[in-house]
Design a protein around this motif. Structure first.
Motif, mmCIF file in Angstrom:
data_model
loop_
_atom_site.group_PDB
_atom_site.id
_atom_site.type_symbol
_atom_site.label_atom_id
_atom_site.label_comp_id
_atom_site.label_asym_id
_atom_site.label_seq_id
_atom_site.Cartn_x
_atom_site.Cartn_y
_atom_site.Cartn_z
ATOM 1 N N GLY A 63 -21.213 27.929 -30.949
ATOM 2 C CA GLY A 63 -21.260 27.388 -29.595
ATOM 3 C C GLY A 63 -20.876 28.424 -28.555
ATOM 4 N N LEU A 64 -19.859 29.254 -28.863
ATOM 5 C CA LEU A 64 -19.446 30.291 -27.921
ATOM 6 C C LEU A 64 -20.547 31.331 -27.732
ATOM 7 N N ALA A 65 -21.244 31.658 -28.807
ATOM 8 C CA ALA A 65 -22.344 32.620 -28.717
ATOM 9 C C ALA A 65 -23.479 32.051 -27.861
ATOM 10 N N GLN A 66 -23.759 30.767 -28.027
ATOM 11 C CA GLN A 66 -24.814 30.137 -27.234
ATOM 12 C C GLN A 66 -24.407 30.065 -25.766
ATOM 13 N N LEU A 67 -23.126 29.759 -25.504
ATOM 14 C CA LEU A 67 -22.632 29.720 -24.126
ATOM 15 C C LEU A 67 -22.739 31.089 -23.483
ATOM 16 N N GLU A 68 -22.406 32.129 -24.240
ATOM 17 C CA GLU A 68 -22.464 33.494 -23.715
ATOM 18 C C GLU A 68 -23.874 33.824 -23.217
ATOM 19 N N ARG A 69 -24.878 33.355 -23.913
ATOM 20 C CA ARG A 69 -26.261 33.618 -23.510
ATOM 21 C C ARG A 69 -26.642 32.839 -22.250
ATOM 22 N N MET A 70 -25.906 31.758 -21.963
ATOM 23 C CA MET A 70 -26.202 30.938 -20.787
ATOM 24 C C MET A 70 -25.509 31.437 -19.523
ATOM 25 N N LEU A 71 -24.485 32.290 -19.705
ATOM 26 C CA LEU A 71 -23.665 32.714 -18.572
ATOM 27 C C LEU A 71 -24.246 33.931 -17.861
ATOM 28 N N SER A 72 -24.153 33.898 -16.538
ATOM 29 C CA SER A 72 -24.466 35.058 -15.706
ATOM 30 C C SER A 72 -23.295 35.250 -14.745
ATOM 31 N N LYS A 73 -23.314 36.381 -14.022
ATOM 32 C CA LYS A 73 -22.222 36.658 -13.089
ATOM 33 C C LYS A 73 -22.760 36.923 -11.696
ATOM 34 N N GLY A 74 -22.005 36.440 -10.691
ATOM 35 C CA GLY A 74 -22.354 36.661 -9.303
ATOM 36 C C GLY A 74 -21.933 38.040 -8.828
ATOM 37 N N LYS A 75 -22.001 38.247 -7.525
ATOM 38 C CA LYS A 75 -21.766 39.556 -6.921
ATOM 39 C C LYS A 75 -20.415 40.146 -7.304
ATOM 40 N N ASN A 76 -19.380 39.329 -7.253
ATOM 41 C CA ASN A 76 -18.031 39.826 -7.542
ATOM 42 C C ASN A 76 -17.524 39.367 -8.907
ATOM 43 N N GLY A 77 -18.456 39.024 -9.783
ATOM 44 C CA GLY A 77 -18.084 38.719 -11.148
ATOM 45 C C GLY A 77 -17.815 37.266 -11.463
ATOM 46 N N LYS A 78 -17.990 36.347 -10.484
ATOM 47 C CA LYS A 78 -17.758 34.938 -10.781
ATOM 48 C C LYS A 78 -18.872 34.432 -11.698
ATOM 49 N N PRO A 79 -18.512 33.871 -12.848
ATOM 50 C CA PRO A 79 -19.541 33.401 -13.783
ATOM 51 C C PRO A 79 -20.203 32.106 -13.331
ATOM 52 N N TYR A 80 -21.457 31.942 -13.721
ATOM 53 C CA TYR A 80 -22.170 30.689 -13.465
ATOM 54 C C TYR A 80 -23.161 30.471 -14.603
ATOM 55 N N LEU A 81 -23.640 29.247 -14.704
ATOM 56 C CA LEU A 81 -24.585 28.895 -15.768
ATOM 57 C C LEU A 81 -26.011 29.113 -15.261
ATOM 58 N N HIS A 82 -26.703 30.052 -15.862
ATOM 59 C CA HIS A 82 -28.078 30.340 -15.466
ATOM 60 C C HIS A 82 -28.969 29.129 -15.735
ATOM 61 N N GLY A 83 -29.690 28.701 -14.706
ATOM 62 C CA GLY A 83 -30.606 27.577 -14.858
ATOM 63 C C GLY A 83 -29.992 26.222 -14.589
ATOM 64 N N TYR A 84 -28.690 26.188 -14.253
ATOM 65 C CA TYR A 84 -28.011 24.914 -13.961
ATOM 66 C C TYR A 84 -27.258 25.021 -12.636
ATOM 67 N N PRO A 85 -27.977 25.121 -11.524
ATOM 68 C CA PRO A 85 -27.312 25.314 -10.232
ATOM 69 C C PRO A 85 -26.441 24.135 -9.807
ATOM 70 N N GLU A 86 -26.652 22.970 -10.425
ATOM 71 C CA GLU A 86 -25.870 21.790 -10.054
ATOM 72 C C GLU A 86 -24.509 21.760 -10.742
ATOM 73 N N ILE A 87 -24.277 22.662 -11.692
ATOM 74 C CA ILE A 87 -23.017 22.681 -12.444
ATOM 75 C C ILE A 87 -22.145 23.830 -11.944
ATOM 76 N N HIS A 88 -20.942 23.480 -11.497
ATOM 77 C CA HIS A 88 -19.987 24.486 -11.061
ATOM 78 C C HIS A 88 -18.738 24.374 -11.932
ATOM 79 N N PHE A 89 -18.173 25.513 -12.271
ATOM 80 C CA PHE A 89 -16.995 25.505 -13.138
ATOM 81 C C PHE A 89 -16.127 26.710 -12.849
#
Length: 204
Positions: free
Chosen positions: A54-80
């Motif tokens: 699950g962690l490996a799959q999550l890692e593939r879903m994560l991207s980072k913004g300008k200053n390194g804040k992570p977000y879920l690629h393809g899920y703009p409605e989800i913030h964490f």
């Protein structure tokens, strides 16, 4: 009013279940990401496998913004947002940008740190507090959660940081800890303690 879900758990539940070395190997980091996996399932119905897979799959879903804040690629409605300190990891999930920070009470490392990170009013509050170390942790958690909400990271002079346009809520975790959640709009929250060992499948 927006809702923020706060999932939290003790990181020592993963001691011995995470490979040593590097950021991804630390069980504190893994604890936070396991909480995120759990939040995605409970709040958004996104099911990821338990443990390493699950962690490996999550890692593939994560991207980072300008200053390194992570977000879920393809899920703009989800913030964490994720944080860990001492024995605890925490994860906030919401439909709006959110920042969370948890801090354990610990000694303030010298006057220079206090003057470099706090403004004059904050310094006076800390010095006159019954528990200066807890007061410092509280201000630090506020500033961290604000910068994590805004996506700036620690790129600004913390002693000059203005948080007047943010909404901040303190979340009780345990005595000796302070947890702050920050958003742009008023919100209510639900706190859920998670036994992290239950989210991990030991590889055979």
């Amino acid at each position: 009013m927006e809702k923020v879900w706060i999932f939290y758990g003790k990181t020592d539940a993963l001691s011995g279940k995470a490979a040593p070395g590097g950021e991804k190997g630390r069980y504190e980091t893994r604890a936070g990401r396991l909480l995120l996996c759990h939040a995605l399932k409970e709040v958004y119905g996104l099911f990821l496998p338990k443990g390493e897979e699950g962690l490996a799959q999550l890692e593939r879903m994560l991207s980072k913004g300008k200053n390194g804040k992570p977000y879920l690629h393809g899920y703009p409605e989800i913030h964490f947002n994720i944080s860990h300190s001492g024995a605890y990891a925490v994860c906030a999930a919401a439909g709006v940008p959110v920042g969370i920070d948890v801090q354990i009470r610990q000694p303030v490392r010298g006057r220079r740190l206090l003057e470099r990170t706090m403004n004059i009013r904050e310094q006076e509050v800390i010095r006159s507090a019954d528990d200066p170390e807890m007061a410092f942790a509280d201000f630090w958690a506020q500033k961290e959660s604000y910068l994590k909400w805004s996506g700036e990271g620690i790129t600004r002079d913390l002693s000059k940081l203005s948080m007047e346009h943010a909404v901040m809520e303190e979340i009780p975790i345990e005595k000796g800890y302070v947890c702050q959640v920050c958003a742009a709009v008023p919100f209510y929250w639900e706190k859920i303690k998670v036994p992290l060992h239950s989210l991990w499948t030991v590889q055979r």
